[in-house]
Design a protein around this motif. Structure first.
Motif, PDB file in Angstrom:
ATOM      1  N   HIS A 273       1.004  -1.527  -0.469  1.00  0.00           N
ATOM      2  CA  HIS A 273       0.446   0.112  -0.340  1.00  0.00           C
ATOM      3  C   HIS A 273       1.002   1.274  -0.429  1.00  0.00           C
ATOM      4  CE1 HIS A 273      -3.440  -2.351   0.358  1.00  0.00           C
ATOM      5  NE2 HIS A 273      -2.979  -2.547   1.678  1.00  0.00           N
ATOM      6  N   ARG A 274       2.269   1.178   0.043  1.00  0.00           N
ATOM      7  CA  ARG A 274       2.941   2.363   0.197  1.00  0.00           C
ATOM      8  C   ARG A 274       2.804   3.834  -0.619  1.00  0.00           C
ATOM      9  NH1 ARG A 274       5.008   4.387   4.374  1.00  0.00           N
ATOM     10  NH2 ARG A 274       6.172   2.154   4.595  1.00  0.00           N
ATOM     11  N   ASN A 275       2.066   3.184  -1.565  1.00  0.00           N
ATOM     12  CA  ASN A 275       1.805   4.050  -2.507  1.00  0.00           C
ATOM     13  C   ASN A 275       0.817   5.171  -2.348  1.00  0.00           C
ATOM     14  OD1 ASN A 275       4.969   4.581  -4.503  1.00  0.00           O
ATOM     15  ND2 ASN A 275       3.832   3.092  -5.640  1.00  0.00           N
ATOM     16  N   GLY A 276      -0.045   4.324  -1.653  1.00  0.00           N
ATOM     17  CA  GLY A 276      -1.334   4.801  -0.891  1.00  0.00           C
ATOM     18  C   GLY A 276      -0.847   5.958   0.415  1.00  0.00           C
ATOM     19  N   TYR A 277      -0.286   5.791   0.886  1.00  0.00           N
ATOM     20  CA  TYR A 277       0.248   6.693   1.745  1.00  0.00           C
ATOM     21  C   TYR A 277       0.357   8.104   1.448  1.00  0.00           C
ATOM     22  CZ  TYR A 277      -0.764   2.379   4.205  1.00  0.00           C
ATOM     23  OH  TYR A 277      -1.145   0.951   4.364  1.00  0.00           O
ATOM     24  N   HIS A 278      -0.148   9.364   1.954  1.00  0.00           N
ATOM     25  CA  HIS A 278      -0.238  10.703   1.543  1.00  0.00           C
ATOM     26  C   HIS A 278      -0.532  11.382   2.438  1.00  0.00           C
ATOM     27  CE1 HIS A 278      -4.146  10.188  -0.402  1.00  0.00           C
ATOM     28  NE2 HIS A 278      -4.454  10.712   0.953  1.00  0.00           N
ATOM     29  N   CYS A 279       0.395  12.710   2.530  1.00  0.00           N
ATOM     30  CA  CYS A 279      -0.300  13.988   3.252  1.00  0.00           C
ATOM     31  C   CYS A 279      -0.107  15.265   2.408  1.00  0.00           C
ATOM     32  CB  CYS A 279       1.121  14.001   4.384  1.00  0.00           C
ATOM     33  SG  CYS A 279       1.335  12.732   6.139  1.00  0.00           S
TER      34      CYS A 279
ATOM     35  N   LEU B 219       0.634  17.380  -0.427  1.00  0.00           N
ATOM     36  CA  LEU B 219       1.409  16.849  -1.633  1.00  0.00           C
ATOM     37  C   LEU B 219       1.717  16.197  -1.506  1.00  0.00           C
ATOM     38  CD1 LEU B 219       2.111  20.818  -2.366  1.00  0.00           C
ATOM     39  CD2 LEU B 219      -0.061  19.668  -2.980  1.00  0.00           C
ATOM     40  N   PHE B 220       2.637  15.548  -0.344  1.00  0.00           N
ATOM     41  CA  PHE B 220       3.394  14.665  -0.721  1.00  0.00           C
ATOM     42  C   PHE B 220       3.317  12.737  -1.261  1.00  0.00           C
ATOM     43  CE2 PHE B 220       5.171  18.137   0.715  1.00  0.00           C
ATOM     44  CZ  PHE B 220       6.171  19.005   0.177  1.00  0.00           C
ATOM     45  N   LYS B 221       3.497  12.637  -1.546  1.00  0.00           N
ATOM     46  CA  LYS B 221       3.379  10.953  -1.638  1.00  0.00           C
ATOM     47  C   LYS B 221       4.313  10.160  -2.872  1.00  0.00           C
ATOM     48  CE  LYS B 221      -0.045   8.971  -4.173  1.00  0.00           C
ATOM     49  NZ  LYS B 221      -1.212   8.481  -5.067  1.00  0.00           N
ATOM     50  N   PRO B 222       4.379   8.675  -2.090  1.00  0.00           N
ATOM     51  CA  PRO B 222       4.657   8.584  -0.424  1.00  0.00           C
ATOM     52  C   PRO B 222       4.853   8.764   0.148  1.00  0.00           C
ATOM     53  CG  PRO B 222       5.818   7.010  -2.115  1.00  0.00           C
ATOM     54  CD  PRO B 222       5.972   8.236  -2.820  1.00  0.00           C
ATOM     55  N   VAL B 223       4.277   9.081   1.107  1.00  0.00           N
ATOM     56  CA  VAL B 223       5.039   8.861   2.414  1.00  0.00           C
ATOM     57  C   VAL B 223       5.508   8.308   4.037  1.00  0.00           C
ATOM     58  CG1 VAL B 223       4.427  10.783   4.852  1.00  0.00           C
ATOM     59  CG2 VAL B 223       3.859  11.533   2.721  1.00  0.00           C
ATOM     60  N   TRP B 224       6.146   8.524   5.062  1.00  0.00           N
ATOM     61  CA  TRP B 224       6.744   7.436   5.492  1.00  0.00           C
ATOM     62  C   TRP B 224       6.055   8.197   6.540  1.00  0.00           C
ATOM     63  CZ3 TRP B 224       8.260   7.157   1.603  1.00  0.00           C
ATOM     64  CH2 TRP B 224       8.600   6.007   0.442  1.00  0.00           C
ATOM     65  N   LEU B 225       5.142   7.583   7.816  1.00  0.00           N
ATOM     66  CA  LEU B 225       5.104   7.911   9.580  1.00  0.00           C
ATOM     67  C   LEU B 225       6.404   7.610  10.645  1.00  0.00           C
ATOM     68  CD1 LEU B 225       3.053   9.380  10.339  1.00  0.00           C
ATOM     69  CD2 LEU B 225       2.001   7.346  11.174  1.00  0.00           C
ATOM     70  N   ILE B 226       6.958   8.421  11.233  1.00  0.00           N
ATOM     71  CA  ILE B 226       7.771   7.747  11.709  1.00  0.00           C
ATOM     72  C   ILE B 226       7.550   8.561  13.907  1.00  0.00           C
ATOM     73  CG2 ILE B 226      10.068   8.706  12.961  1.00  0.00           C
ATOM     74  CD1 ILE B 226      11.180   8.783  10.045  1.00  0.00           C
TER      75      ILE B 226
ATOM     76  N   ARG C 111       0.272  22.534 -10.150  1.00  0.00           N
ATOM     77  CA  ARG C 111       1.857  23.156 -10.854  1.00  0.00           C
ATOM     78  C   ARG C 111       2.441  22.464  -9.642  1.00  0.00           C
ATOM     79  NH1 ARG C 111      -0.728  28.079 -12.152  1.00  0.00           N
ATOM     80  NH2 ARG C 111      -1.507  28.858 -14.316  1.00  0.00           N
ATOM     81  N   GLN C 112       2.254  22.296  -8.669  1.00  0.00           N
ATOM     82  CA  GLN C 112       3.628  22.100  -7.274  1.00  0.00           C
ATOM     83  C   GLN C 112       3.411  20.626  -7.582  1.00  0.00           C
ATOM     84  OE1 GLN C 112       0.618  24.516  -3.961  1.00  0.00           O
ATOM     85  NE2 GLN C 112       2.827  24.511  -3.660  1.00  0.00           N
ATOM     86  N   VAL C 113       2.638  19.763  -8.194  1.00  0.00           N
ATOM     87  CA  VAL C 113       3.417  18.504  -8.598  1.00  0.00           C
ATOM     88  C   VAL C 113       3.625  17.579  -9.373  1.00  0.00           C
ATOM     89  CG1 VAL C 113       1.428  18.392  -6.486  1.00  0.00           C
ATOM     90  CG2 VAL C 113       0.785  17.776  -7.877  1.00  0.00           C
ATOM     91  N   ARG C 114       4.163  16.744  -9.504  1.00  0.00           N
ATOM     92  CA  ARG C 114       4.401  15.606 -10.461  1.00  0.00           C
ATOM     93  C   ARG C 114       3.382  15.793 -11.155  1.00  0.00           C
ATOM     94  NH1 ARG C 114       7.333  13.305  -6.113  1.00  0.00           N
ATOM     95  NH2 ARG C 114       6.222  11.181  -6.792  1.00  0.00           N
ATOM     96  N   PRO C 115       3.373  15.441 -12.476  1.00  0.00           N
ATOM     97  CA  PRO C 115       2.547  14.812 -13.627  1.00  0.00           C
ATOM     98  C   PRO C 115       1.837  14.040 -13.482  1.00  0.00           C
ATOM     99  CG  PRO C 115       4.940  16.004 -14.487  1.00  0.00           C
ATOM    100  CD  PRO C 115       4.967  15.944 -13.374  1.00  0.00           C
ATOM    101  N   SER C 116       2.502  12.717 -12.358  1.00  0.00           N
ATOM    102  CA  SER C 116       1.818  11.494 -12.647  1.00  0.00           C
ATOM    103  C   SER C 116       1.470  11.504 -11.420  1.00  0.00           C
ATOM    104  CB  SER C 116       2.894  10.553 -11.829  1.00  0.00           C
ATOM    105  OG  SER C 116       3.735  10.887 -10.826  1.00  0.00           O
ATOM    106  N   GLN C 117       1.026  13.292 -10.356  1.00  0.00           N
ATOM    107  CA  GLN C 117      -0.340  13.198  -8.871  1.00  0.00           C
ATOM    108  C   GLN C 117      -0.951  13.993  -8.909  1.00  0.00           C
ATOM    109  OE1 GLN C 117       2.750  14.652  -5.846  1.00  0.00           O
ATOM    110  NE2 GLN C 117       3.645  12.189  -5.636  1.00  0.00           N
ATOM    111  N   ILE C 118      -0.856  14.493 -10.693  1.00  0.00           N
ATOM    112  CA  ILE C 118      -2.374  15.497 -10.726  1.00  0.00           C
ATOM    113  C   ILE C 118      -3.436  15.406 -10.900  1.00  0.00           C
ATOM    114  CG2 ILE C 118      -3.132  17.099 -13.027  1.00  0.00           C
ATOM    115  CD1 ILE C 118      -0.526  17.150 -14.156  1.00  0.00           C
ATOM    116  N   PRO C 119      -4.277  13.357 -10.901  1.00  0.00           N
ATOM    117  CA  PRO C 119      -4.861  12.535 -10.738  1.00  0.00           C
ATOM    118  C   PRO C 119      -5.211  13.234  -9.683  1.00  0.00           C
ATOM    119  CG  PRO C 119      -4.200  11.730 -12.884  1.00  0.00           C
ATOM    120  CD  PRO C 119      -2.740  12.932 -11.466  1.00  0.00           C
ATOM    121  N   TYR C 120      -4.569  12.847  -8.432  1.00  0.00           N
ATOM    122  CA  TYR C 120      -4.929  12.783  -6.722  1.00  0.00           C
ATOM    123  C   TYR C 120      -5.410  14.201  -6.488  1.00  0.00           C
ATOM    124  CZ  TYR C 120      -2.296  13.516  -2.346  1.00  0.00           C
ATOM    125  OH  TYR C 120      -2.172  13.644  -1.105  1.00  0.00           O
TER     126      TYR C 120
END
Length: 479
Positions: free
Chosen positions: A178-184, A186-193, A433-442
């Protein structure tokens, strides 16, 4: 033993910033690491993704099923998940844990559930699994509410709260699918620490300090550095109060630099008064990420408002913290609490404060008496009959001073003054404009969902459909 750990879908997220935040189930990853270390076979299933609980039960054939309950709004969803598990695996032992379960277990004392963990679970779940495997008495397992033939009982507490360095680093590989589904944001994937647990303060609306007795436990510098180094490029630090211990925090920053840890983005949560007295510390941490955001519990726009929340900080702390952070090129996010008992002047006071100090990146939640807090106990009469899903800090639990219709008009106007309003100062294309093209739909999908927060009719429709449906609801008759 086969063990299945489930993160249920939290349910209704029509309002608020939920669409911007989907983080990994870190608590289950800690439990998974502890259980793997004891020789058990562990699967973590995040039910916010497909497939559902029944499929996972059939795949794993678990003897023990753990279900997480992080927030009181999830109580009913947890019970529904337990019901699904029980139908698929009648003999499985079902235990529920997590912050909300520990802080306020009563709603989960149901025949569908066998036990509830009322403290951190890394030690207790291993002892529970071992007792189940050996057929030993479960009353020996600490920190449980346990269902017996004579009713629910409490087992003895942990001898001491588990030192965090006895807890292995999280088994993140258990959620890799599920890693690519975790986001915060404008950022994905995101790790929680997590670097520490607890909080020494006593804000009236918060249950963290009550659960942990106003204590704060810290993980060792070496363990935190290893966690940072092995995670990805975008990190959300889950500590309720980051930089709590200035000396340790400076040491940690130095250790991360020596290890060569540098991230694309870091988000931490802390207090305004801590930032105000920690300029050197803030400067030491800033080089560790290209973009470094701070989430502040701003809560109120006046000293009176902060005092009413037992915040133990003043409005001067908020103003100075924002100034210091911006001077050091930190991004400022935050949250304000909107009281159902406000009049129109208090809304306008908040709008003026946000405008004056450029706090359009803040969010706005309705002051809600969360179970496990003193505030909840004081408002029991006003919240009687409310469905747990309404305790999401975006629903009204009683009729507000201004009436529901006017309250939601002003509440929606408050959100319209934030950067989430794509018809305002930051358009949809500005976000794209702040995200990568692959993240535009998200980002488009998330922003379209959040636009309902600008529409009072959406709140009012939900309010009338949910708040007033319970027979004993304080809203009854006010549709």
């Amino acid at each position: 033993m086969n063990i299945l750990l489930l993160r249920p879908h939290p349910g209704n997220d029509h309002f608020g910033l939920g669409p911007f935040f989907r983080v990994e189930p870190l608590g289950l990853e800690y439990l998974g690491a502890a259980l793997l270390g004891a020789g058990h076979h562990v699967t973590i299933a995040d039910l916010r993704f497909r497939p559902g609980a029944t499929t996972w039960v059939r795949r794993t054939r678990p003897r023990l099923v753990g279900i997480s309950c992080l927030h009181s709004l999830e109580f009913d969803r947890v019970l529904a998940t337990a019901r699904e598990v029980r139908l698929a695996a009648p003999e499985a032992f079902i235990v529920v844990g997590g912050h909300a379960a520990a802080a306020f277990p009563a709603p989960l004392e149901h025949d569908l559930i066998d036990a509830i963990m009322v403290d951190d679970g890394e030690e207790a779940i291993v002892r529970l699994a071992d007792c189940l495997e050996r057929g030993e008495q479960l009353a020996r397992v600490p920190a449980l509410r346990l269902r017996t033939t004579d009713g629910w009982i409490s087992t003895p507490p942990l001898e001491e709260r588990t030192p965090l360095d006895l807890v292995p680093l999280p088994a993140r590989d258990l959620v890799q699918r599920h890693r690519n589904g975790y986001h915060c944001l404008l950022f994905k994937p995101v790790w929680l620490i997590e670097t520490a647990r607890g909080c020494p303060h006593h804000c009236s609306f918060c249950s963290v300090w009550q659960l942990y007795g106003r204590t704060c436990r810290e993980r060792s510098i070496a363990a935190v550095v290893e966690d940072f180094a092995t995670c990805g490029d975008a990190v959300f630090v889950a500590d309720d109060l980051f930089w709590y211990n200035p000396e340790r925090s400076l040491e940690l920053a130095s250790a991360l630099k020596r290890r060569g840890v540098y991230k694309r983005w870091i988000l931490v949560q802390t207090r305004t008064d801590l930032i105000r007295r920690s300029g050197e510390l803030m400067a030491a941490w800033r080089p560790l990420a290209k973009d470094f955001d701070i989430f502040l519990g701003l809560e109120a726009a006046s000293d009176d408002g902060l005092a009413g929340l037992a915040k133990d900080a003043g409005i001067g702390d908020s103003i100075e913290a924002v100034r210091i952070a911006r001077e050091l090129r930190y991004g400022i996010n935050g949250n304000f609490l909107v009281d159902p008992d406000w009049n129109e002047a208090q809304f306008r006071e908040l709008w003026a404060f946000v405008e004056r100090h450029g706090l359009q990146r803040a969010g706005f939640t309705i002051l809600t008496p969360l179970p496990g807090t003193d505030y909840y106990q004081s408002e029991l009469a006003r919240t009687a009959g409310q469905p747990w899903a309404n305790f999401d800090m975006h629903h009204l639990l009683w009729e507000p001073r201004l009436g529901a219709e006017r309250f939601f008009e002003l509440y929606a106007e408050t959100w319209r003054r934030s950067i989430l309003n794509t018809a305002g100062t930051k358009s949809l294309m500005d976000w794209v404009r702040q995200v990568r093209p692959s993240q535009i739909p998200y980002i488009i999908r998330v922003l379209l969902r959040t636009q309902r927060m600008m529409k009072p009719a959406e709140y009012l429709r939900e309010h009338r459909a949910s708040c007033c449906r319970a027979p004993q609801s304080p809203c009854e008759g006010k549709k």
